[in-house]
Scaffold this active site. Sequence first.
Site, short mmCIF file in Angstrom:
data_model
loop_
_atom_site.label_atom_id
_atom_site.label_comp_id
_atom_site.label_asym_id
_atom_site.label_seq_id
_atom_site.Cartn_x
_atom_site.Cartn_y
_atom_site.Cartn_z
N LYS A 1 2.14 2.14 -5.07
CA LYS A 1 2.80 1.61 -6.26
C LYS A 1 1.95 1.83 -7.51
O LYS A 1 2.48 2.10 -8.58
CB LYS A 1 3.09 0.10 -6.11
N ASP B 1 0.81 -1.22 0.00
CA ASP B 1 0.00 0.00 0.00
C ASP B 1 0.85 1.27 0.00
O ASP B 1 0.45 2.29 0.57
CB ASP B 1 -0.96 0.04 1.21
N GLN C 1 2.01 -6.01 -3.09
CA GLN C 1 2.38 -6.08 -1.67
C GLN C 1 3.72 -5.34 -1.46
O GLN C 1 3.99 -4.39 -2.18
CB GLN C 1 2.44 -7.52 -1.16
N GLY D 1 -4.34 -4.50 -4.41
CA GLY D 1 -5.32 -3.53 -4.89
C GLY D 1 -4.58 -2.27 -5.23
O GLY D 1 -3.89 -1.71 -4.40
N HIS D 2 -4.65 -1.86 -6.49
CA HIS D 2 -3.99 -0.63 -6.90
C HIS D 2 -5.05 0.39 -7.29
O HIS D 2 -5.92 0.09 -8.10
CB HIS D 2 -3.07 -0.88 -8.11
#
Length: 427
Positions: A16, A13, A223, A40-41
């Site tokens: 990225k 988080d 991650q 999750g991006h």
Amino acid sequence: MSTLVVVGAQWGDEGKGKVIDFLAQKADVVVRYQGGNNAGHTVKVGEEVYKLHLIPSGILYENTLCVVGNGVVIDPEVILQEIKHLNDRGIDTSNLKISDRCHVIMPYHSTMDELEEERKGRSQIGTTKRGIGPCYMDKTERVGIRICDFMDEDIFKEKLAANLEIKNAVLQKIYKKEPIDFERTYKAYRHYAEELRPYVADTTVVLSNAIKEGRKILFEGAQGTLLDNDFGTYPYVTSSHPVSGGACTGSGVGPTCIDGVVGVVKAYTTRVGKGPFPTELTDELGDMMRERGYEFGTTTGRPRRCGWLDAVVVRYAVRINGLDGIAITKLDILDSFEKIKICVGYEYEGKVITDFPASLKVLEKCKPVYEEMDGWMEDISGITSYQDLPDNARKYLQRIEEVCGVYISIVSVGPGRKQTMILKDLI
Ligand code: IMP
């Protein structure tokens, strides 16, 4: 540089998605190499916000080839939903290639993930319950179903039957749950297989050709370093290798083909799920970071734990990943902090240690040693050049470079593409 790996240098988080989306403007290919839909991006393009879990962020650019490498575990239902969601919003996904060597997340993986967390009670890991760990367990145990097996009706049938025999026995006998129905699962997953077929390829060939043609390739880590199965705060880690070395094994590209590695570092630290976090703030300062930084998980919506920047962690990430530079994100979130702290070492049994320890028992007893700096107390979210940043913000960045032993290549002061300062070109 033609091939650049982008990794998370903390507990994930770090932002990225934003950095990769920015760098992807110049890239021809973007590759995911590990993890699955535990990631999750969030990417903001103009007023549009996209939340991606499996498909590389490069998909938002029309001509960028997006590769899901062999190291990724794929939940077919989720990736198909993600493809549909993008298509519905006018984003073309014909440039997406999925490795035929990826392992498939099956319904028993997510079920087991959930049940195992429940069983562990207080010692649970706090996983995303997406079946990631159980799928990698099957991969290592050599009973997993790869995409190439999934595409073959007979092999899939055989492997599914063999897996369900043992998984259902465990579900019924250990967890006292209902078994998973073979016919229903087979039918639904055969359908997914056919929908996925147009995207499946031997991506090692695709990438090798791209490298030979001198195309610019970005490897997108999911991650973060401290969640790596080997180098993270084990067992409070994920089951894959987010570190830069994972880019090679997770994509089939040799180390001699990687030109550079950049680490993404949030200007403070967050962690979601259980596990040690030396600089965690459980007071109102932590709440302020969470609220200002909107620190809630993209995948699970869980509130993230927040704390000061930990230079011991970042230095460790510099070493493990061989970082050439770092991208500092969310610097603007610290705008209204009068004082800002950086952890430069840990006090352990009366001594100061500066190398991140392996043992959680040691880590639990570590107390952060802080340096305190004055905040800048002004809105920096509209600043587009490093020189225009307030003095105290530049002092904070310079101190980060000194204590982490790495140059800053990018500074981000907001989610938009324009809120990005490039100090050194990376790709
Ligand atoms: P799993 O990857 O779902 O098995 O979860 C293992 C640990 O990694 C848990 O602490 C999760 O919260 C954490 N984790 C997994 N994916 C992410 C991510 O994308 N960002 C931050 N933490 C993650």
